[in-house]
Structure formats: structure tokens, C-alpha cells
Design an enzyme around this catalytic site. Structure first.
Site, PDB file in Angstrom:
ATOM      1  N   ARG A   1      19.702  49.708  45.632  1.00  0.00           N
ATOM      2  CA  ARG A   1      20.979  49.641  46.338  1.00  0.00           C
ATOM      3  C   ARG A   1      20.921  50.378  47.673  1.00  0.00           C
ATOM      4  NH1 ARG A   1      24.265  49.044  41.283  1.00  0.00           N
ATOM      5  NH2 ARG A   1      26.390  48.488  41.836  1.00  0.00           N
TER       6      ARG A   1
ATOM      7  N   LYS B   1      26.009  39.160  39.139  1.00  0.00           N
ATOM      8  CA  LYS B   1      24.619  39.541  38.841  1.00  0.00           C
ATOM      9  C   LYS B   1      24.403  39.722  37.333  1.00  0.00           C
ATOM     10  CE  LYS B   1      24.685  43.353  41.343  1.00  0.00           C
ATOM     11  NZ  LYS B   1      26.065  43.345  41.912  1.00  0.00           N
TER      12      LYS B   1
ATOM     13  N   ARG C   1      36.201  48.490  32.612  1.00  0.00           N
ATOM     14  CA  ARG C   1      35.384  49.595  33.119  1.00  0.00           C
ATOM     15  C   ARG C   1      36.239  50.557  33.950  1.00  0.00           C
ATOM     16  NH1 ARG C   1      30.031  46.988  35.790  1.00  0.00           N
ATOM     17  NH2 ARG C   1      30.522  48.643  37.273  1.00  0.00           N
TER      18      ARG C   1
ATOM     19  N   ARG D   1      38.175  41.702  35.199  1.00  0.00           N
ATOM     20  CA  ARG D   1      36.973  41.746  34.360  1.00  0.00           C
ATOM     21  C   ARG D   1      37.188  42.601  33.110  1.00  0.00           C
ATOM     22  NH1 ARG D   1      31.197  43.065  36.923  1.00  0.00           N
ATOM     23  NH2 ARG D   1      32.059  45.104  37.485  1.00  0.00           N
TER      24      ARG D   1
ATOM     25  N   ARG E   1      33.241  51.102  46.296  1.00  0.00           N
ATOM     26  CA  ARG E   1      32.003  50.386  45.922  1.00  0.00           C
ATOM     27  C   ARG E   1      31.652  49.327  46.956  1.00  0.00           C
ATOM     28  NH1 ARG E   1      33.760  48.504  40.244  1.00  0.00           N
ATOM     29  NH2 ARG E   1      31.732  47.510  39.999  1.00  0.00           N
TER      30      ARG E   1
END
Ligand code: AMP
Length: 216
Positions: free
Chosen positions: A90, A15, A162, A129, A173
Site C-alpha cells: 500500500r 479486491k 467492520r 458492506r 482510508r
């Protein structure tokens, strides 16, 4: 041209990357609730302290807090040119609040772009990531390496992982995604707004496909 856009999909579906591409191509405002929380954490504000206690565990920040920051941001003048909501809504209460709000401020949602991606690929993407601390540009330790290790190609800022991009927080998550966010696909399908794209085609082809669709 569809200009008021929601981007949906599980963590790691792409996203943020797609939002950055669309933002520059179509001059849209990028509204990422995750980025807004991370900025508040960096600035050490009360909102940041509150958000951090949820984010680090992979939990969702309470609805009333999240809806409040989006309400304020969407009402700003620059959103008149069109916006990309990335990571919001969400939950069902967030989607319902957004529906009311978009009518109040006369900025109706034109489309919900849903990015489909399988679980193994999500885990691979998230665990590798890296993000630029200064400009937020996304990287990956295998598939999207910077020219110089640990340094952003675009602004020279340092890359970091992160705090919530670890296996334990990711499980939480993904659980929240399945329980609370995935049901919104039905909500938006009923509103006639949902359009799903396969994010496994890769970021450049995905961008081309979504761009073509938005121009129609
Ligand atoms: P993201 O950058 O979109 O992956 O968001 C990072 C984290 O910020 C999420 O795991 C949540 O803890 C929090 N967050 C972001 N957007 C929302 C939202 N719409 N509702 C609740 N929590 C959110």
C-alpha cells in the site's frame, strides 16, 4: 498461467471478493494483510493491539510491522503454488521491500491486477458492506443480501459491520489510497506488470475477465 498476483485498488473496489473467487478457482493462497490484522485483533495479540490503534481510525499500520508479517507469510511452503496479495503493498517502501523479498525467495510477481472503481460507488459499497465474522464472506445490505438477515449463507456465522467501514474512517482510508497507494500504479506500470480492470462490470463478469487473462 500467472500465479503470483498482487490485487490493487481503493477500499471497496472488490479486491477481497475477487481474491476469494480466484483462490478457489486456481488453488492460490490468499494473503490479505487486513484479514491478518483483524485475526490478530480477535486473538488479542500484541500485534492486534498495535494494529487496532491505526485501523479503527482508517490509518495505515506502520510499514516495518506490515512488511514483517508479509515476509513471514510469503516464505511459507504453501505459497509455492501461487499467491494473491490483497491489500499489500500500500506504500512505496512496501512495494520496494516486496520487490527485494520476491527475488530473495525466488517467488517473482507475475502481474498486478488493478481494480478501477469510481468514488460514489466505493462509498455505496463500503457503507452497506457486511462481513461474516466466522468465514469472512462478504455481503451488502442492498446488492448482496444473505438468505436470512444477519446470517452467513455459507457457514451460518453472524454478519457484522467492520469498525472502519464508517464514513469518517472511510474518508481517511480513501485519502491514504490517493496519497500513498495510487502512486504504486506508476511503479508497477514501469515494471511492465500492471493490468487494469473495470470493477463496475460486477463481480461475476470481473471474475471471468480476470480469470481469462490469468490463464494466458
Ligand atoms: P483492508 O481489509 O485491506 O481494507 O485493510 C484494513 C486496514 O488494515 C487498513 O485500513 C489499514 O489500517 C490496515 N492495513 C491493511 N493492509 C495494510 C498495509 N499493506 N499497510 C498498512 N496498513 C494496512
Amino acid at each position: 498461467m500467472k500465479k503470483n498476483i498482487i490485487l490493487m485498488g481503493p477500499p471497496g473496489a472488490g479486491k477481497g471478493t475477487l481474491a476469494k473467487q480466484l483462490m478457489s478457482a486456481f488453488n492460490l493462497v490468499h494473503i490479505s494483510t487486513g484479514d491478518m490484522f483483524r485475526e490478530a485483533i480477535k486473538a488479542g495479540t500484541p500485534l492486534g493491539t498495535l494494529a487496532k490503534s491505526f485501523i479503527d481510525k482508517g490509518d495505515l499500520v506502520p510499514d516495518e510491522v506490515t512488511i514483517g508479517i508479509v515476509r513471514e507469510r510469503l516464505a511459507k511452503d504453501d505459497c509455492e503454488r501461487g499467491f494473491l496479495l490483497d491489500g499489500f503493498p500500500r506504500t512505496l517502501p512496501q512495494a520496494e521491500a516486496l520487490k527485494k523479498l520476491s527475488i530473495e525467495i525466488n517467488r517473482p510477481i507475475d502481474v498486478v491486477i488493478n481494480l478501477d472503481c469510481d468514488n460514489n460507488e466505493l462509498i455505496r459499497r463500503i457503507s452497506g458492506r457486511r462481513v461474516c465474522k466466522t468465514c469472512g464472506a462478504p455481503y451488502h445490505i442492498v446488492t448482496l443480501k444473505p438468505k436470512v438477515e444477519g446470517v452467513c449463507d455459507i457457514c451460518g456465522g453472524p454478519l457484522y459491520q467492520r469498525a472502519d467501514d464508517n464514513e469518517e474512517a472511510l474518508k481517511v482510508r480513501l485519502g491514504h489510497y490517493v496519497q500513498e497507494t495510487k502512486p504504486l500504479l506508476d511503479f508497477y506500470a514501469n515494471e511492465g506488470l500492471l493490468e487494469t480492470f473495470d470493477s463496475l462490470v460486477g463481480k461475476d463478469l470481473l471474475f471471468d475477465q480476470v480469470s481469462e487473462f490469468l490463464k494466458k
